[in-house]
Design an enzyme around this catalytic site. Structure first.
Site, PDB file in Angstrom:
ATOM      1  N   LYS A 102      44.346  54.707  48.397  1.00  0.00           N
ATOM      2  CA  LYS A 102      43.585  54.057  47.322  1.00  0.00           C
ATOM      3  C   LYS A 102      42.470  54.984  46.891  1.00  0.00           C
ATOM      4  O   LYS A 102      42.004  55.819  47.685  1.00  0.00           O
ATOM      5  CB  LYS A 102      42.978  52.737  47.821  1.00  0.00           C
TER       6      LYS A 102
HETATM    7  P1  NAD Z   1      41.877  44.405  35.081  1.00  0.00           P
HETATM    8  O1  NAD Z   1      40.733  45.314  35.067  1.00  0.00           O
HETATM    9  O2  NAD Z   1      42.957  44.562  34.070  1.00  0.00           O
HETATM   10  O3  NAD Z   1      41.364  42.873  34.953  1.00  0.00           O
HETATM   11  C1  NAD Z   1      40.420  42.320  35.821  1.00  0.00           C
HETATM   12  C2  NAD Z   1      40.055  40.942  35.309  1.00  0.00           C
HETATM   13  O4  NAD Z   1      39.149  40.339  36.236  1.00  0.00           O
HETATM   14  C3  NAD Z   1      39.329  40.939  33.954  1.00  0.00           C
HETATM   15  O5  NAD Z   1      39.731  39.826  33.208  1.00  0.00           O
HETATM   16  C4  NAD Z   1      37.860  40.817  34.353  1.00  0.00           C
HETATM   17  O6  NAD Z   1      37.069  40.209  33.330  1.00  0.00           O
HETATM   18  C5  NAD Z   1      37.991  39.922  35.551  1.00  0.00           C
HETATM   19  N1  NAD Z   1      36.840  40.057  36.463  1.00  0.00           N
HETATM   20  C6  NAD Z   1      36.202  41.181  36.859  1.00  0.00           C
HETATM   21  N2  NAD Z   1      35.175  40.889  37.681  1.00  0.00           N
HETATM   22  C7  NAD Z   1      35.187  39.551  37.803  1.00  0.00           C
HETATM   23  C8  NAD Z   1      34.389  38.637  38.509  1.00  0.00           C
HETATM   24  N3  NAD Z   1      33.334  39.036  39.223  1.00  0.00           N
HETATM   25  N4  NAD Z   1      34.716  37.329  38.426  1.00  0.00           N
HETATM   26  C9  NAD Z   1      35.771  36.921  37.676  1.00  0.00           C
HETATM   27  N5  NAD Z   1      36.551  37.731  36.971  1.00  0.00           N
HETATM   28  C10 NAD Z   1      36.257  39.023  37.039  1.00  0.00           C
HETATM   29  O7  NAD Z   1      42.462  44.466  36.571  1.00  0.00           O
HETATM   30  P2  NAD Z   1      43.929  44.115  37.066  1.00  0.00           P
HETATM   31  O8  NAD Z   1      44.746  45.337  37.037  1.00  0.00           O
HETATM   32  O9  NAD Z   1      44.396  42.876  36.386  1.00  0.00           O
HETATM   33  O10 NAD Z   1      43.636  43.809  38.605  1.00  0.00           O
HETATM   34  C11 NAD Z   1      43.143  42.558  39.047  1.00  0.00           C
HETATM   35  C12 NAD Z   1      43.322  42.469  40.541  1.00  0.00           C
HETATM   36  O11 NAD Z   1      44.699  42.607  40.868  1.00  0.00           O
HETATM   37  C13 NAD Z   1      42.595  43.548  41.350  1.00  0.00           C
HETATM   38  O12 NAD Z   1      42.192  42.982  42.582  1.00  0.00           O
HETATM   39  C14 NAD Z   1      43.676  44.575  41.600  1.00  0.00           C
HETATM   40  O13 NAD Z   1      43.420  45.352  42.757  1.00  0.00           O
HETATM   41  C15 NAD Z   1      44.872  43.667  41.798  1.00  0.00           C
HETATM   42  N6  NAD Z   1      46.168  44.305  41.559  1.00  0.00           N
HETATM   43  C16 NAD Z   1      46.451  44.886  40.363  1.00  0.00           C
HETATM   44  C17 NAD Z   1      47.711  45.460  40.171  1.00  0.00           C
HETATM   45  C18 NAD Z   1      48.112  46.054  38.848  1.00  0.00           C
HETATM   46  O14 NAD Z   1      49.275  46.438  38.712  1.00  0.00           O
HETATM   47  N7  NAD Z   1      47.250  46.108  37.860  1.00  0.00           N
HETATM   48  C19 NAD Z   1      48.649  45.455  41.212  1.00  0.00           C
HETATM   49  C20 NAD Z   1      48.326  44.821  42.415  1.00  0.00           C
HETATM   50  C21 NAD Z   1      47.079  44.245  42.573  1.00  0.00           C
END
Ligand code: NAD
Length: 409
Positions: A102
């Site tokens: 990571k």
């Molecule tokens: P992203 O940046 O596209 O979206 C994040 C979302 O969370 C946004 O809507 C933001 O406004 C919201 N957010 C941020 N801080 C916040 C808070 N304090 N309270 C509430 N909402 C909040 O990110 P993503 O890619 O959608 O990832 C989201 C989660 O999923 C992360 O934990 C990431 O590690 C995990 N994840 C993502 C992927 C992927 O393929 N993108 C894969 C596995 C896991």
């Protein structure tokens, strides 16, 4: 408890149940390499600013290490270490020939111009290019990083090592990206959700979902659950939330977000706080924002019967125990959100073989992988009477442990 401590806690719980012994336990818990760099760039106004960057490579027994790169003000070495170990277990749960890593840069991308973000990304690659690579460590997207950031990584790395599309995944479709990658994490959630609902004699159609986070994972999850007949009753992002017990009009919500950049203020429901979404009246809660949001106190108030972990590490170990006592079914991150890394793997396979798959093939293969992982985790859960999280760790530790011993310690 910090992120790394939480990840270690889950790992140790399963390792002790498996009785792997202290030697193997220590070996599997120790990261292979942690890199921390100071990334100095010139801002558009001529000022020099230095950012902290991290890459933690946790384990490579099963193959090259794989894991996202996030841009966030709260990124720190401890968080990255915890998330790197999660990737080792996640890639093993879905049986990909990868280890875990990571990375992150401590910054607020909203404060940086596109040009500044590009300089920051390229400078970070300058500082870590000799420890990543298609057969070493393959970054991918995570919070606040997108296909454009991945394209810059590919370009900068290729300047040192020659044309190397397979060094990074989540690239734009026009630059060696894979069809289906953007929605893959959410699609994986959908496939696992269908299986779990079937097991408890319920259908997805009519099931009520509350989703925290409306970024890549949360927004696609809302769309896919809605398309499958589910009712999305509450959503939120960092600015606030909106709920409607009758179900939100998801296509109209997308239009609202396109115009306003947030779900807040959507007229098709009542405004609510971001935290309220976690305790909303629903059947399935999907935390899809950041880690550590479901604490012991929140867990006691969660009304959902199922928690489908879209985010990494959304539930603290204390919350996990409350869920266990209350009989709330938790589908752990290392299983539930593994669709993203699975399609990243498909992207890497396509890049390595110089071929392109159509979306139907990508989604079909993803469904097969997710179903198989769910089935294997479920078997362990039933036969050993363990919660799904511990069962997923048992499966993963078994696979990584075997590879470690077979390769020779
Ligand atoms: P992203 O940046 O596209 O979206 C994040 C979302 O969370 C946004 O809507 C933001 O406004 C919201 N957010 C941020 N801080 C916040 C808070 N304090 N309270 C509430 N909402 C909040 O990110 P993503 O890619 O959608 O990832 C989201 C989660 O999923 C992360 O934990 C990431 O590690 C995990 N994840 C993502 C992927 C992927 O393929 N993108 C894969 C596995 C896991």
């Amino acid at each position: 408890m910090t992120s790394a401590e939480a990840a270690t806690w889950y790992f140790k719980k399963a390792a002790r149940i498996m009785d792997v012994g202290e030697r193997i336990e220590t070996l599997l818990a120790t990261p292979l390499r942690t890199v921390s760099v100071q990334v100095s760039i010139e801002l558009d106004n001529g000022e020099i600013r230095t950012f902290k960057g991290y890459r933690v490579q946790h384990d490579n027994a099963r193959g090259p290490m794989k894991g996202g790169l996030r841009f966030h003000p709260e990124v720190n070495d401890d968080e990255v270490l915890g998330l790197a170990s999660l990737m080792t277990w996640k890639t093993a749960v879905v049986n990909l020939p990868y280890g875990g890593a990571k990375g992150g840069i401590q910054c607020n991308p909203a404060d940086l111009s596109v040009k500044e973000l590009e300089r920051l990304t390229r400078k970070f690659v300058d500082q870590i290019h000799d420890v990543i690579g298609p057969t070493r460590d393959i970054p991918g997207p995570d919070m606040n990083t997108n296909p454009q950031v991945m394209a810059w990584i590919m370009d900068q790395y290729s300047r040192y090592h020659g044309h190397s599309p397979a060094v990074v995944t989540g690239k734009p479709i026009d630059l060696y990206g894979s069809r289906g990658r953007e929605a893959a994490t959410a699609r994986g959630l959908l496939y696992v959700c269908r299986e779990i609902l079937r097991d408890i004699g319920q259908q997805l159609s009519g099931t009520r979902f509350a989703i925290q986070g409306f970024g890549n994972v949360g927004s696609h999850a809302a769309r896919l659950f809605h398309e499958d007949g589910g009712k999305v009753v509450a959503v939120s992002d960092v600015h606030g939330g909106v709920m409607n017990p009758k179900g939100l009009d998801v296509p109209a919500l997308f239009e609202h977000v396109k115009k306003n950049g947030t779900v807040r203020g959507f007229p098709g429901g009542a405004p609510c706080r971001n935290e309220d979404v976690l305790t909303a009246d629903c059947d399935v809660l999907v935390p899809a924002a950041i880690g550590g949001v479901i604490t012991k106190q929140v867990a006691a108030e969660v009304r959902a019967r199922i928690v489908l972990e879209g985010a990494n590490g959304p539930s603290t170990p204390e919350a996990d125990e409350v869920f266990e006592q209350r009989g709330v079914l938790v589908v752990p991150d290392i299983l539930a959100n593994a669709g993203g890394v699975t399609v990243s793997y498909f992207e890497w396979v396509q890049n390595m073989q110089h071929v392109t798959w159509d979306e139907e093939r990508v989604n079909g293969e993803l469904e097969r992988v997710m179903k198989e992982a769910y089935e294997k985790v479920g078997q362990i859960s039933r036969s050993r009477k363990l919660p799904l999280r511990t069962s997923a760790y048992v499966l993963a530790i078994g696979r990584v442990g075997k590879a470690t011993v077979l390769r020779g310690i």
